[in-house]
Motif scaffolding. Structure first.
Motif, short mmCIF file in Angstrom:
data_model
loop_
_atom_site.label_atom_id
_atom_site.label_comp_id
_atom_site.label_asym_id
_atom_site.label_seq_id
_atom_site.Cartn_x
_atom_site.Cartn_y
_atom_site.Cartn_z
N PHE A 183 3.08 13.09 53.98
CA PHE A 183 3.23 12.29 52.94
C PHE A 183 3.63 10.84 53.27
O PHE A 183 2.95 9.63 52.22
N TYR A 184 4.22 10.54 54.04
CA TYR A 184 4.62 9.16 54.57
C TYR A 184 3.37 8.36 54.72
O TYR A 184 3.09 7.07 54.44
N THR A 185 2.50 9.16 55.85
CA THR A 185 1.52 8.17 56.10
C THR A 185 0.39 8.13 54.90
O THR A 185 -0.02 7.01 54.75
N MET A 186 0.32 9.03 54.11
CA MET A 186 -0.54 8.92 52.77
C MET A 186 0.04 7.72 51.82
O MET A 186 -0.70 6.85 51.58
N PHE A 187 1.42 7.60 51.62
CA PHE A 187 1.82 6.47 51.05
C PHE A 187 1.71 5.27 51.85
O PHE A 187 1.28 4.29 51.13
N ILE A 188 1.89 5.19 53.14
CA ILE A 188 1.74 3.79 53.76
C ILE A 188 0.27 3.41 54.00
O ILE A 188 -0.04 2.17 53.48
N LEU A 189 -0.56 4.39 54.18
CA LEU A 189 -2.06 4.08 54.08
C LEU A 189 -2.65 3.69 52.84
O LEU A 189 -3.40 2.86 52.85
N LYS A 190 -1.98 4.26 51.58
CA LYS A 190 -2.52 3.97 50.45
C LYS A 190 -2.08 2.48 50.12
O LYS A 190 -2.79 1.73 49.63
N GLY A 191 -0.68 1.87 50.38
CA GLY A 191 -0.33 0.77 50.20
C GLY A 191 -1.33 -0.40 51.10
O GLY A 191 -1.33 -1.31 50.76
N ASP A 192 -1.33 -0.02 52.40
CA ASP A 192 -2.15 -0.84 53.19
C ASP A 192 -3.57 -1.17 52.62
O ASP A 192 -4.01 -2.14 52.78
N ALA A 193 -4.16 0.17 52.19
CA ALA A 193 -5.33 -0.24 51.57
C ALA A 193 -5.32 -1.10 50.19
O ALA A 193 -6.48 -1.97 50.16
N THR A 194 -4.42 -1.01 49.62
CA THR A 194 -4.24 -1.80 48.39
C THR A 194 -4.06 -3.28 48.70
O THR A 194 -4.76 -4.22 48.09
N GLY A 195 -3.22 -3.48 49.79
CA GLY A 195 -3.28 -4.79 50.19
C GLY A 195 -4.30 -5.44 50.75
O GLY A 195 -4.81 -6.55 50.71
N ILE A 196 -5.31 -4.55 51.71
CA ILE A 196 -6.33 -5.23 52.07
C ILE A 196 -7.32 -5.37 50.94
O ILE A 196 -7.91 -6.29 51.26
N ASN A 197 -7.41 -4.55 50.03
CA ASN A 197 -8.45 -4.88 49.05
C ASN A 197 -8.06 -6.09 48.04
O ASN A 197 -8.69 -6.95 47.93
N TYR A 198 -6.77 -6.48 48.07
CA TYR A 198 -6.33 -7.61 47.16
C TYR A 198 -6.62 -8.84 48.15
O TYR A 198 -7.17 -9.82 47.65
N ALA A 199 -6.27 -8.55 49.46
CA ALA A 199 -6.53 -9.63 50.41
C ALA A 199 -7.91 -10.25 50.61
O ALA A 199 -8.44 -11.42 50.81
N SER A 200 -8.93 -9.11 50.22
CA SER A 200 -10.24 -9.57 50.21
C SER A 200 -10.71 -10.13 49.07
O SER A 200 -11.66 -10.94 49.13
N GLN A 201 -10.09 -9.80 47.93
CA GLN A 201 -10.32 -10.28 46.76
C GLN A 201 -10.23 -11.78 46.58
O GLN A 201 -10.93 -12.47 45.96
N LEU A 202 -9.23 -12.11 47.52
CA LEU A 202 -8.91 -13.75 47.57
C LEU A 202 -10.08 -14.22 47.60
O LEU A 202 -10.41 -15.30 47.13
N ARG A 203 -10.82 -13.94 48.74
CA ARG A 203 -12.23 -14.76 48.90
C ARG A 203 -13.11 -14.60 47.77
O ARG A 203 -13.45 -16.08 47.47
N SER A 204 -13.34 -13.49 47.04
CA SER A 204 -14.39 -13.70 46.17
C SER A 204 -13.61 -14.57 44.72
O SER A 204 -14.35 -15.11 44.36
N ARG A 205 -12.27 -14.42 44.66
CA ARG A 205 -11.96 -15.20 43.66
C ARG A 205 -11.76 -16.86 44.05
O ARG A 205 -11.94 -17.46 43.05
N THR A 206 -11.66 -16.91 45.17
CA THR A 206 -11.81 -18.51 45.86
C THR A 206 -13.12 -18.83 45.32
O THR A 206 -13.28 -20.06 44.98
N HIS A 207 -14.13 -18.13 45.66
CA HIS A 207 -15.70 -18.51 45.43
C HIS A 207 -15.77 -18.71 43.76
O HIS A 207 -16.57 -19.55 43.59
N GLU A 208 -15.33 -17.74 43.10
CA GLU A 208 -15.47 -18.01 41.69
C GLU A 208 -14.92 -18.90 41.10
O GLU A 208 -15.45 -19.75 40.23
N LEU A 209 -13.68 -19.24 41.56
CA LEU A 209 -12.75 -20.45 40.88
C LEU A 209 -13.59 -21.72 41.36
O LEU A 209 -13.45 -22.79 40.79
N ALA A 210 -14.12 -21.85 42.75
CA ALA A 210 -14.69 -23.04 43.20
C ALA A 210 -16.16 -23.32 42.45
O ALA A 210 -16.45 -24.37 42.16
#
Length: 289
Positions: free
Chosen positions: A37-64
């Motif tokens: 359960f701890y690993t699932m919780f941690i990895l789920k949070g990591d996946a969410t963070g990586i997803n939003y960090a990746s979105q910064l690039r697309s949002r940066t291009h959209e804003l530009a």
């Protein structure tokens, strides 16, 4: 030793053996559940963070893209583009600050702030997002606002040129941070796998230990008792079951040995009585003759 004392010793011995066999297995089972359960919780949070960090690039291009088109717009289209750009900036800042400090609405946990006086590290996500926030606030955001507030298209285009250079550097820097988050997540997965192997080794060790304990403390004494009862059933009352320990099996073996001794004594008494009776009957026969 009274029957009550024997009964208490037997119950105590059985309880201790049950605990010795079940507690380690139960503890290992609980550890596996908690780890899973701890690993699932941690990895789920990591996946969410990586997803939003990746979105910064697309949002940066959209804003530009929106900012690049803004200076050429007029009238209502210009006002609409301005509202769109400001909305994109709010979303961008929300994600950027959420990646560093956490945001429950977005499912972001954030990162722990280093201790006071801690030095900057490229391997610490908090420092990386803190640096991204500073770059955005000091270089990108002022340029965006300057483009939006420039009275002439020439001034807007000049600010746009500087902004374009900063955007490229920001995107490259964000990609490095995404790779850092992925690397940290992979390390967590590797540690989880190593822990799994350790727990599996413990599980096999406990199973082996349980088999050994059951052989030594249950199977072997039981076979000794079975061998003894077989000898007694065939009339060998001189056989004695080995008593190796004072547990429930030892008490059972002692009880069988005591029973065999008692039977042997009774058989001897019966034999003595029969011999005496034969002598008396023989004497009576002589008198009758």
């Amino acid at each position: 030793m009274t029957k009550e004392t024997i009964s208490r010793q037997v119950k105590k011995s059985l309880i201790l053996k049950q605990l010795a066999l079940t507690i380690p297995l139960n503890a290992l089972f609980v550890a596996l559940l908690v780890l899973g359960f701890y690993t699932m919780f941690i990895l789920k949070g990591d996946a969410t963070g990586i997803n939003y960090a990746s979105q910064l690039r697309s949002r940066t291009h959209e804003l530009a893209l929106q900012i690049t088109e803004y200076p050429a717009l007029q009238g209502g289209a210009r006002d609409g583009a301005r509202s769109t750009i400001l909305g994109l900036m709010d979303e961008f800042e929300k994600i950027l600050y959420g990646l560093r400090d956490g945001n429950k609405a977005l499912g972001l946990k954030g990162f722990k702030m280093p201790q006071k006086g801690a030095s900057f590290s490229y391997n610490d996500p908090f420092w990386q997002f803190d640096r991204h926030i500073n770059d955005y606030n000091q270089r990108m955001k002022p340029l965006i606002l300057h483009v939006l507030e420039s009275p002439t298209q020439e001034e807007a285009r000049e600010s746009l040129k500087v902004y374009s250079k900063n955007v490229s550097a920001f995107v490259v820097d964000s990609d490095r941070t995404v790779h850092l988050l992925q690397s940290l997540s992979e390390k967590k997965i590797s540690r989880f796998k190593n822990t799994e192997f350790i727990l599996l080794g413990l599980f096999l060790g406990i199973l082996g230990g349980s088999f050994f304990l059951s052989t030594v403390f249950i199977q072997r004494p039981f076979l000794d008792v079975l061998k003894g009862t077989t000898a007694f059933s065939h009339g060998d009352l001189n056989y004695r079951i080995p008593v190796r320990r004072r547990d429930e099996m030892g008490i059972l073996a002692s009880s069988f040995n005591d029973m065999a001794a008692a039977l042997k004594s009774k058989v001897a008494e019966v034999q003595t009585t029969r011999d005496l009776l034969n002598e008396v009957l023989g004497g009576i026969g002589c008198l009758v003759r």
